[in-house]
Design an enzyme around this catalytic site. Structure first.
Site, PDB file in Angstrom:
ATOM      1  N   ASP A   1      72.121 -44.059  53.719  1.00 56.66           N
ATOM      2  CA  ASP A   1      70.959 -42.866  53.751  1.00 56.66           C
ATOM      3  C   ASP A   1      69.920 -42.589  52.649  1.00 56.66           C
ATOM      4  O   ASP A   1      70.569 -42.595  51.692  1.00 56.66           O
ATOM      5  CB  ASP A   1      71.608 -41.621  54.492  1.00 56.66           C
ATOM      6  CG  ASP A   1      70.735 -40.695  55.248  1.00 56.66           C
ATOM      7  OD1 ASP A   1      70.744 -40.692  56.446  1.00 56.66           O
ATOM      8  OD2 ASP A   1      69.999 -40.061  54.487  1.00 56.66           O
TER       9      ASP A   1
ATOM     10  N   LYS B   1      73.732 -36.427  51.550  1.00 57.89           N
ATOM     11  CA  LYS B   1      74.437 -36.427  52.922  1.00 57.89           C
ATOM     12  C   LYS B   1      75.256 -38.028  53.189  1.00 57.89           C
ATOM     13  O   LYS B   1      76.319 -37.731  53.658  1.00 57.89           O
ATOM     14  CB  LYS B   1      73.299 -36.512  53.943  1.00 57.89           C
ATOM     15  CG  LYS B   1      74.016 -36.685  55.376  1.00 57.89           C
ATOM     16  CD  LYS B   1      72.419 -36.174  56.479  1.00 57.89           C
ATOM     17  CE  LYS B   1      73.290 -36.512  57.934  1.00 57.89           C
ATOM     18  NZ  LYS B   1      74.106 -35.715  58.302  1.00 57.89           N
TER      19      LYS B   1
ATOM     20  N   TYR C   1      71.215 -51.882  50.055  1.00 57.72           N
ATOM     21  CA  TYR C   1      70.637 -52.880  51.095  1.00 57.72           C
ATOM     22  C   TYR C   1      70.976 -54.384  50.415  1.00 57.72           C
ATOM     23  O   TYR C   1      70.951 -54.954  51.196  1.00 57.72           O
ATOM     24  CB  TYR C   1      69.177 -52.710  50.882  1.00 57.72           C
ATOM     25  CG  TYR C   1      68.376 -51.596  51.704  1.00 57.72           C
ATOM     26  CD1 TYR C   1      68.617 -51.664  53.053  1.00 57.72           C
ATOM     27  CD2 TYR C   1      68.146 -50.467  51.274  1.00 57.72           C
ATOM     28  CE1 TYR C   1      68.221 -50.681  54.001  1.00 57.72           C
ATOM     29  CE2 TYR C   1      67.414 -49.247  51.862  1.00 57.72           C
ATOM     30  CZ  TYR C   1      67.666 -49.583  53.313  1.00 57.72           C
ATOM     31  OH  TYR C   1      67.116 -48.333  54.321  1.00 57.72           O
TER      32      TYR C   1
ATOM     33  N   ARG D   1      59.756 -39.552  73.835  1.00 60.50           N
ATOM     34  CA  ARG D   1      60.358 -40.706  72.858  1.00 60.50           C
ATOM     35  C   ARG D   1      58.997 -41.180  72.219  1.00 60.50           C
ATOM     36  O   ARG D   1      59.069 -41.454  71.143  1.00 60.50           O
ATOM     37  CB  ARG D   1      61.208 -41.468  73.432  1.00 60.50           C
ATOM     38  CG  ARG D   1      62.501 -40.884  73.891  1.00 60.50           C
ATOM     39  CD  ARG D   1      63.505 -42.191  74.452  1.00 60.50           C
ATOM     40  NE  ARG D   1      64.744 -41.734  74.914  1.00 60.50           N
ATOM     41  CZ  ARG D   1      64.824 -41.325  76.280  1.00 60.50           C
ATOM     42  NH1 ARG D   1      63.964 -41.660  77.255  1.00 60.50           N
ATOM     43  NH2 ARG D   1      66.043 -40.898  76.735  1.00 60.50           N
TER      44      ARG D   1
ATOM     45  N   ASN E   1      64.442 -44.483  68.275  1.00 58.84           N
ATOM     46  CA  ASN E   1      63.105 -44.315  69.319  1.00 58.84           C
ATOM     47  C   ASN E   1      61.791 -44.360  68.793  1.00 58.84           C
ATOM     48  O   ASN E   1      61.546 -43.990  67.701  1.00 58.84           O
ATOM     49  CB  ASN E   1      63.451 -43.135  70.233  1.00 58.84           C
ATOM     50  CG  ASN E   1      64.767 -43.334  71.141  1.00 58.84           C
ATOM     51  OD1 ASN E   1      64.536 -44.433  71.767  1.00 58.84           O
ATOM     52  ND2 ASN E   1      65.656 -42.382  71.267  1.00 58.84           N
TER      53      ASN E   1
ATOM     54  N   ASP F   1      62.221 -49.531  72.078  1.00 59.84           N
ATOM     55  CA  ASP F   1      61.395 -51.069  72.646  1.00 59.84           C
ATOM     56  C   ASP F   1      60.529 -51.333  71.969  1.00 59.84           C
ATOM     57  O   ASP F   1      60.163 -52.423  71.392  1.00 59.84           O
ATOM     58  CB  ASP F   1      61.108 -50.734  74.179  1.00 59.84           C
ATOM     59  CG  ASP F   1      62.147 -50.249  75.107  1.00 59.84           C
ATOM     60  OD1 ASP F   1      63.159 -51.102  75.380  1.00 59.84           O
ATOM     61  OD2 ASP F   1      62.011 -49.175  75.439  1.00 59.84           O
TER      62      ASP F   1
ATOM     63  N   ARG G   1      74.391 -44.143  82.312  1.00 55.16           N
ATOM     64  CA  ARG G   1      74.059 -42.930  82.873  1.00 55.16           C
ATOM     65  C   ARG G   1      74.123 -43.233  84.132  1.00 55.16           C
ATOM     66  O   ARG G   1      74.609 -42.414  85.098  1.00 55.16           O
ATOM     67  CB  ARG G   1      72.999 -42.457  82.330  1.00 55.16           C
ATOM     68  CG  ARG G   1      72.847 -41.771  80.738  1.00 55.16           C
ATOM     69  CD  ARG G   1      71.641 -41.282  80.203  1.00 55.16           C
ATOM     70  NE  ARG G   1      71.850 -40.581  79.256  1.00 55.16           N
ATOM     71  CZ  ARG G   1      70.911 -40.590  78.160  1.00 55.16           C
ATOM     72  NH1 ARG G   1      69.778 -41.256  78.578  1.00 55.16           N
ATOM     73  NH2 ARG G   1      71.124 -39.848  76.860  1.00 55.16           N
TER      74      ARG G   1
ATOM     75  N   HIS H   1      62.922 -47.813  77.851  1.00 53.87           N
ATOM     76  CA  HIS H   1      64.063 -46.902  77.585  1.00 53.87           C
ATOM     77  C   HIS H   1      63.346 -45.633  77.456  1.00 53.87           C
ATOM     78  O   HIS H   1      63.007 -45.068  76.364  1.00 53.87           O
ATOM     79  CB  HIS H   1      64.727 -47.122  76.201  1.00 53.87           C
ATOM     80  CG  HIS H   1      65.672 -45.787  75.764  1.00 53.87           C
ATOM     81  ND1 HIS H   1      66.533 -45.454  76.760  1.00 53.87           N
ATOM     82  CD2 HIS H   1      65.849 -45.263  74.774  1.00 53.87           C
ATOM     83  CE1 HIS H   1      67.222 -44.289  76.197  1.00 53.87           C
ATOM     84  NE2 HIS H   1      66.717 -44.214  75.141  1.00 53.87           N
TER      85      HIS H   1
END
Length: 302
Positions: A34, A39, A65, A87, A119, A122, A147, A171
């Site tokens: 991150d 964090k 990385y 989104r 998001n 796609d 869902r 999506h």
């Protein structure tokens, strides 16, 4: 089951994916990265404190990385500002974040499979695929299809795992529920659900993410499980059928975008299944969803 998975972005979702991978023994090494190092330290230390109670040994650690050189899967959850109600409005911020990650992927010669959760997934998956040599898969409607199955199961009082059904396309709001192929025990929904029930389930499926995010600030459990199932199918070379976002490359007459269709997921990536039958209306809606994605690609990326 063996493998090294690198997760980039340790917000609610990234940390939850790491937890699921460790709890289920999907990878034998899970590495978190991150940009906020404080964090990152807290999340990794908290997750690593599970070690003594894990059913299978899993090394959980911070990384860099450079860990991409021998990673089997790269999971990207890092994003810009989250917009709960649309989104697509997250695209510019997400691409700015992805642009910082791409040089690291290239420099460290990642050759595994990148799974994109960021998001609008796609479009982000399409963009990333155009910039790196590795295979890219978007989680796409893996979550929406879950869902859908859950809501159909609730309506019929049948376990969601016994429902077969797919959402395809974006999506997002333009996704298509392929009702003609939703089945329980091989039986179609005609006669089991009323048209009104189908409309209510479809609307709830499409709107669920925004409603959940507006209520609690994020979505993490459903998408975390959907992503974990994709990663499990890759690491385990399962040849499992899951809906996910790929370039259809001619399937259903579509190309030039990433959109969700049922795929066979394995260590080689996601290979589209032979085309399923759809009604004329379903095919038109899927076409419109792909057209919308291609329009944004032309406006933003070309």
């Amino acid at each position: 089951m063996k493998g090294k998975v690198v997760v980039v972005g340790l917000g609610h979702l990234g940390a939850h994916v790491m937890q699921m991978l460790a709890l289920r023994g999907i990878a034998d090494e899970v590495v978190g990265i991150d940009y906020n190092k404080e964090k990152e330290y807290g999340e990794i230390r908290d997750l690593a404190d599970m070690a003594a109670y894990l059913p299978k040994q899993c090394k959980i650690r911070s990384g860099s990385y450079r860990d991409l050189k021998d990673a089997e899967v790269l999971v990207i959850t890092a994003s810009g500002r989250i917009c709960d109600e649309d989104r697509l409005k997250e695209l510019d911020g997400s691409i700015a974040v992805i642009d910082r990650i791409i040089p690291e992927i290239q420099k460290n010669q990642f050759s595994g499979i990148a799974v994109v959760l960021t998001n609008p997934c796609d479009l982000v998956a399409y963009y990333l695929d155009s910039k790196i040599d590795a295979t890219v898969i978007g989680t796409g409607t893996a979550l929406d299809s879950s869902r859908l199955r859950s809501r159909v199961g609730e309506a019929l009082d049948i376990a969601p795992s016994s429902i077969e059904g797919y959402c395809i396309g974006e999506h997002g709001d333009s996704q298509t529920v392929v009702w003609s192929q939703v089945k329980a025990g091989g039986a179609n929904m005609d006669g089991q659900l009323t048209r009104e029930q189908m409309q209510e389930i479809e609307q709830d499926t499409i709107e669920a993410g925004c409603k959940i995010a507006l209520s609690k600030g994020s979505t993490e459990f459903g998408i975390g499980m959907a992503a974990t199932e994709l990663i499990k199918a890759i690491c385990g070379d399962e040849n499992r059928v899951l809906p996910c976002s790929v370039n259809p490359e001619g399937y259903y007459g579509q190309d030039g975008c990433f959109a969700s269709i049922p795929c066979i997921v394995s260590k080689n990536g996601a290979r589209p299944l032979p085309e399923m039958e759809m009604t004329e209306q379903e095919a038109e809606r899927f076409q419109a969803s792909c057209d919308m994605l291609r329009k944004i690609i032309r406006e933003k990326f070309v």
